[in-house]
Design an enzyme around this catalytic site. Structure first.
Site, PDB file in Angstrom:
ATOM      1  N   LYS A  22       0.659  -1.029  -0.208  1.00  0.00           N
ATOM      2  CA  LYS A  22      -0.074  -0.243   0.418  1.00  0.00           C
ATOM      3  C   LYS A  22       1.263   1.095  -0.209  1.00  0.00           C
ATOM      4  O   LYS A  22       0.779   2.626  -1.176  1.00  0.00           O
ATOM      5  CB  LYS A  22      -0.810   0.012   1.414  1.00  0.00           C
ATOM      6  CG  LYS A  22      -1.386   1.282   1.639  1.00  0.00           C
ATOM      7  CD  LYS A  22      -2.085   1.428   2.601  1.00  0.00           C
ATOM      8  CE  LYS A  22      -1.255   1.912   4.293  1.00  0.00           C
ATOM      9  NZ  LYS A  22      -1.277   3.009   4.317  1.00  0.00           N
ATOM     10  N   ASN A  23       1.847   0.966   0.931  1.00  0.00           N
ATOM     11  CA  ASN A  23       2.512   2.501   0.946  1.00  0.00           C
ATOM     12  C   ASN A  23       3.498   2.598   0.026  1.00  0.00           C
ATOM     13  O   ASN A  23       4.510   3.384   0.153  1.00  0.00           O
ATOM     14  CB  ASN A  23       3.406   2.128   2.440  1.00  0.00           C
ATOM     15  CG  ASN A  23       2.860   2.693   3.914  1.00  0.00           C
ATOM     16  OD1 ASN A  23       0.905   3.101   3.203  1.00  0.00           O
ATOM     17  ND2 ASN A  23       3.616   2.320   4.788  1.00  0.00           N
ATOM     18  N   CYS A 118      -4.392  12.811  13.816  1.00  0.00           N
ATOM     19  CA  CYS A 118      -4.110  11.902  13.831  1.00  0.00           C
ATOM     20  C   CYS A 118      -3.782  10.891  14.441  1.00  0.00           C
ATOM     21  O   CYS A 118      -2.816  11.368  15.874  1.00  0.00           O
ATOM     22  CB  CYS A 118      -2.963  11.359  12.092  1.00  0.00           C
ATOM     23  SG  CYS A 118      -2.312   9.730  12.647  1.00  0.00           S
ATOM     24  N   ARG A 123       2.154  14.642  13.192  1.00  0.00           N
ATOM     25  CA  ARG A 123       1.919  14.186  12.107  1.00  0.00           C
ATOM     26  C   ARG A 123       2.404  16.093  11.339  1.00  0.00           C
ATOM     27  O   ARG A 123       1.348  15.558  10.282  1.00  0.00           O
ATOM     28  CB  ARG A 123       1.473  13.280  11.563  1.00  0.00           C
ATOM     29  CG  ARG A 123       1.801  11.724  11.725  1.00  0.00           C
ATOM     30  CD  ARG A 123       0.520  10.750  11.556  1.00  0.00           C
ATOM     31  NE  ARG A 123       1.334  10.165  10.444  1.00  0.00           N
ATOM     32  CZ  ARG A 123       1.555   9.324  10.015  1.00  0.00           C
ATOM     33  NH1 ARG A 123      -0.190   8.806   9.980  1.00  0.00           N
ATOM     34  NH2 ARG A 123       1.450   8.785   8.597  1.00  0.00           N
ATOM     35  N   ASP A 307       6.513   0.773  11.800  1.00  0.00           N
ATOM     36  CA  ASP A 307       4.613   0.037  11.739  1.00  0.00           C
ATOM     37  C   ASP A 307       4.426  -1.410  12.073  1.00  0.00           C
ATOM     38  O   ASP A 307       3.452  -2.454  11.945  1.00  0.00           O
ATOM     39  CB  ASP A 307       4.340   0.200   9.925  1.00  0.00           C
ATOM     40  CG  ASP A 307       4.272   1.648   9.832  1.00  0.00           C
ATOM     41  OD1 ASP A 307       4.067   2.611  10.084  1.00  0.00           O
ATOM     42  OD2 ASP A 307       4.224   2.146   8.011  1.00  0.00           O
ATOM     43  N   ARG A 399      -8.264  -0.173   5.734  1.00  0.00           N
ATOM     44  CA  ARG A 399      -7.450   0.665   4.740  1.00  0.00           C
ATOM     45  C   ARG A 399      -6.181   0.138   4.357  1.00  0.00           C
ATOM     46  O   ARG A 399      -5.683   0.430   3.381  1.00  0.00           O
ATOM     47  CB  ARG A 399      -6.781   1.687   5.901  1.00  0.00           C
ATOM     48  CG  ARG A 399      -8.169   3.161   6.675  1.00  0.00           C
ATOM     49  CD  ARG A 399      -7.929   3.481   6.771  1.00  0.00           C
ATOM     50  NE  ARG A 399      -6.218   4.215   6.622  1.00  0.00           N
ATOM     51  CZ  ARG A 399      -5.455   4.691   7.718  1.00  0.00           C
ATOM     52  NH1 ARG A 399      -5.421   4.361   8.801  1.00  0.00           N
ATOM     53  NH2 ARG A 399      -4.470   5.340   7.126  1.00  0.00           N
TER      54      ARG A 399
HETATM   55  C1  UD1 Z   1       4.608   6.643   5.969  1.00  0.00           C
HETATM   56  C2  UD1 Z   1       4.199   5.722   6.820  1.00  0.00           C
HETATM   57  C3  UD1 Z   1       3.714   5.410   7.414  1.00  0.00           C
HETATM   58  C4  UD1 Z   1       4.731   5.289   8.728  1.00  0.00           C
HETATM   59  C5  UD1 Z   1       6.001   6.500   8.132  1.00  0.00           C
HETATM   60  C6  UD1 Z   1       7.391   5.648   9.293  1.00  0.00           C
HETATM   61  C7  UD1 Z   1       2.647   5.663   4.477  1.00  0.00           C
HETATM   62  C8  UD1 Z   1       2.024   6.154   2.893  1.00  0.00           C
HETATM   63  N1  UD1 Z   1       2.581   6.054   4.870  1.00  0.00           N
HETATM   64  O1  UD1 Z   1       3.862   7.907   6.941  1.00  0.00           O
HETATM   65  O2  UD1 Z   1       3.139   3.859   7.744  1.00  0.00           O
HETATM   66  O3  UD1 Z   1       3.959   4.546   9.691  1.00  0.00           O
HETATM   67  O4  UD1 Z   1       5.853   6.429   7.066  1.00  0.00           O
HETATM   68  O5  UD1 Z   1       7.499   4.884   8.789  1.00  0.00           O
HETATM   69  O6  UD1 Z   1       3.685   5.712   3.140  1.00  0.00           O
HETATM   70  N2  UD1 Z   1       7.715  15.297   9.919  1.00  0.00           N
HETATM   71  C9  UD1 Z   1       7.586  15.884  11.183  1.00  0.00           C
HETATM   72  N3  UD1 Z   1       7.193  17.232   9.711  1.00  0.00           N
HETATM   73  C10 UD1 Z   1       7.010  15.799   8.102  1.00  0.00           C
HETATM   74  C11 UD1 Z   1       7.068  15.231   8.603  1.00  0.00           C
HETATM   75  C12 UD1 Z   1       7.233  14.292   9.277  1.00  0.00           C
HETATM   76  O7  UD1 Z   1       7.684  16.124  11.589  1.00  0.00           O
HETATM   77  O8  UD1 Z   1       6.454  17.078   7.058  1.00  0.00           O
HETATM   78  C13 UD1 Z   1       8.204  13.273  11.420  1.00  0.00           C
HETATM   79  C14 UD1 Z   1       6.681  12.685  11.683  1.00  0.00           C
HETATM   80  O9  UD1 Z   1       5.418  13.434  12.420  1.00  0.00           O
HETATM   81  C15 UD1 Z   1       7.653  11.543  12.032  1.00  0.00           C
HETATM   82  C16 UD1 Z   1       8.199  11.472  11.064  1.00  0.00           C
HETATM   83  O10 UD1 Z   1       8.565  12.618  11.041  1.00  0.00           O
HETATM   84  O11 UD1 Z   1       6.948  11.787  13.131  1.00  0.00           O
HETATM   85  C17 UD1 Z   1       8.685  10.610  10.702  1.00  0.00           C
HETATM   86  O12 UD1 Z   1       7.316  10.607   9.271  1.00  0.00           O
HETATM   87  P1  UD1 Z   1       7.289  10.493   7.794  1.00  0.00           P
HETATM   88  O13 UD1 Z   1       8.391   9.037   7.766  1.00  0.00           O
HETATM   89  O14 UD1 Z   1       7.039  11.545   7.090  1.00  0.00           O
HETATM   90  O15 UD1 Z   1       5.704   9.358   7.704  1.00  0.00           O
HETATM   91  P2  UD1 Z   1       4.597   9.233   6.654  1.00  0.00           P
HETATM   92  O16 UD1 Z   1       5.412   9.778   5.341  1.00  0.00           O
HETATM   93  O17 UD1 Z   1       3.597  10.066   7.232  1.00  0.00           O
END
Ligand code: UD1
Length: 419
Positions: A22-23, A118, A123, A307, A399
């Site tokens: 999915k990701n 969330c 996030r 995850d 999901r």
């Molecule tokens: C993706 C995955 C999710 C997984 C996560 C971490 C998808 C659709 N989802 O989520 O299943 O749990 O990676 O492996 O692929 N952060 C910030 N600012 C930002 C973006 C992120 O501070 O602009 C922080 C987040 O709050 C978190 C960390 O960075 O603490 C990692 O998040 P991120 O890798 O961005 O997760 P997602 O891409 O949302």
């Protein structure tokens, strides 16, 4: 509202075929915004988030055909797309924000709903927005929407992420493929789903150079090619079923995977005395009678994935001794703990650390699912528990897990959906 009913303590035995990731699928779908050539994507997992992304692309005017039987998606963007991604679609799936980069790069403007909070943490998307600003975008956040414009297109730039983010890496990578000049992206995420996006973008003709483990250079282009791409397997689904086999003292063949990609997880489970035989594209899992205790720290890839944290915690409740988890990625990812405690688990949580006392028999209970991975951890707990477990709010599970009851019941689990 649908529920899952599980009668636990049935040994799992048989073969489980792992679905496409999915990701990996979600960013690839977002990247198709860049092209008006024909795209065929195979090995699509038929799960709610993918259907939401398909709906989002259809809403903005893309012609997307999802063939659930063949597990394929065909895309052809015949006309100029709309640049508004509405709240109704982005609210249920944070990955909706991945359309921001490609819309802005291709059309010079985008209005995308803020994904909002969330249950696993706040996030934020500051990393996405700051990088796009550096590439020349003007961004305002108003009435719950990100309103972004780059009249003359995005410009190649040096993007050094202060923190590793999977989504921000993907958003900026896609955008930079269609930007003017060269973009240097540093401190990138290196998850297999980012790699799969790179393979896909290269098939479109994008010029992406892997400079180091966490460094990418991208030369923007405008003419893209048609392509066929098969999505990588879902490593989190694979890890979940390995744990299911271990928890029920069962024997499962888990196929359609590449064991090399999940070697961190396999090595760690080996330390817990779970026996795993690795072959080229499958593994065989047989559990030890006694599960060993371990210490787990969640980290970006190639570290142990956040995850899979909730799922490994369930296995720890069945180990011989005390295990610990440090959750380093999300600040509020222990939502499953209170439900596991209601089943008899002994778990202490202080900040981002959990201490799991093994050797406790889990007992079936009526439970509430809170997020995707927490939900599946309750399914695993139900498989290991005495008597009946009922899980409410399973829409979270739908999901991201394709046909979970079907896959598990084919291997001897007693699990059914109550409508
Ligand atoms: C993706 C995955 C999710 C997984 C996560 C971490 C998808 C659709 N989802 O989520 O299943 O749990 O990676 O492996 O692929 N952060 C910030 N600012 C930002 C973006 C992120 O501070 O602009 C922080 C987040 O709050 C978190 C960390 O960075 O603490 C990692 O998040 P991120 O890798 O961005 O997760 P997602 O891409 O949302």
């Amino acid at each position: 509202m649908e529920k899952l009913e599980i009668i636990g303590r049935k040994k799992l035995s048989g073969t489980i075929s792992i679905s496409g990731s999915k990701n990996a699928t979600l960013p690839i779908l977002a990247a198709t915004i860049l092209t008006n050539k024909k795209i065929l994507i195979k090995n699509i997992p038929i799960v709610r988030d993918v259907e939401t992304m398909v709906a989002l692309l259809n809403t903005i005017g893309s012609t997307v055909k999802l063939n659930k039987k063949k597990k394929t998606i065909e895309i052809l963007n015949k006309k100029k797309l709309k640049t508004l991604a509405p709240y109704s679609l982005v609210k249920t799936m944070r990955a909706g924000v991945l359309v921001l980069g490609p819309l802005l790069a291709k059309y010079g403007s985008a209005k995308v709903s803020l994904p909002g909070g969330c249950s696993i943490g706040s996030r934020p998307i500051d990393l996405h927005l700051n990088a796009l600003k550096k590439m020349g975008a003007k961004i305002n956040v108003k009435n719950g929407y990100i309103i972004a414009s780059a009249k003359n297109g995005l410009k190649g730039s040096l993007i050094k992420f202060p923190k590793i983010s999977v989504g921000a890496t993907q958003n900026i990578l896609i955008a930079s493929c269609f930007s003017k000049g060269k973009t240097k992206i540093r401190n990138c995420a290196s998850e297999p789903e980012v790699q799969d996006l790179i393979y896909f973008l290269r098939k479109l003709g994008c010029k992406i150079y892997q400079i180091g483990k966490r460094s990418l250079d991208v030369e923007g282009i405008v003419n893209l090619k048609p392509c066929v791409h098969k999505v990588i397997f879902d490593r989190i689904e694979a890890g979940t079923y390995i744990i299911a086999a271990a928890l029920t003292n069962g024997r499962l063949k888990i196929k359609n995977i590449d064991p090399k990609i999940i070697s961190t997880e396999i090595n760690l489970l080996n330390k817990m005395k779970v026996k795993i035989i690795r072959k080229k594209n499958y593994i065989i899992v047989t559990s030890a009678k006694k599960i060993g205790a371990i210490k787990v720290d969640t980290r970006p890839y190639p570290g142990f994935p956040t995850d899979l944290q909730a799922q490994i915690m369930v296995l720890m409740t069945q180990s011989e001794d005390i295990s610990t988890i440090r959750e380093n990625i999300f600040e509020n990812r222990f939502m499953h703990v209170s439900e596991l405690r209601r089943m008899g688990a002994n778990i202490e949580v202080v900040g981002n650390r959990a201490k799991i006392y093994g050797g406790r028999q889990l007992n079936g209970a009526e439970l509430m699912a809170t997020d995707l991975r927490a939900s599946v951890s309750l399914v695993l707990a139900g498989l290991a528990a005495k008597e009946k477990t009922v899980i409410n709010r399973i829409y979270h599970l739908d999901r991201g897990y394709e046909q979970i009851e079907k896959k598990l019941s084919a291997c001897g689990a007693s699990i059914r959906r109550l409508k």
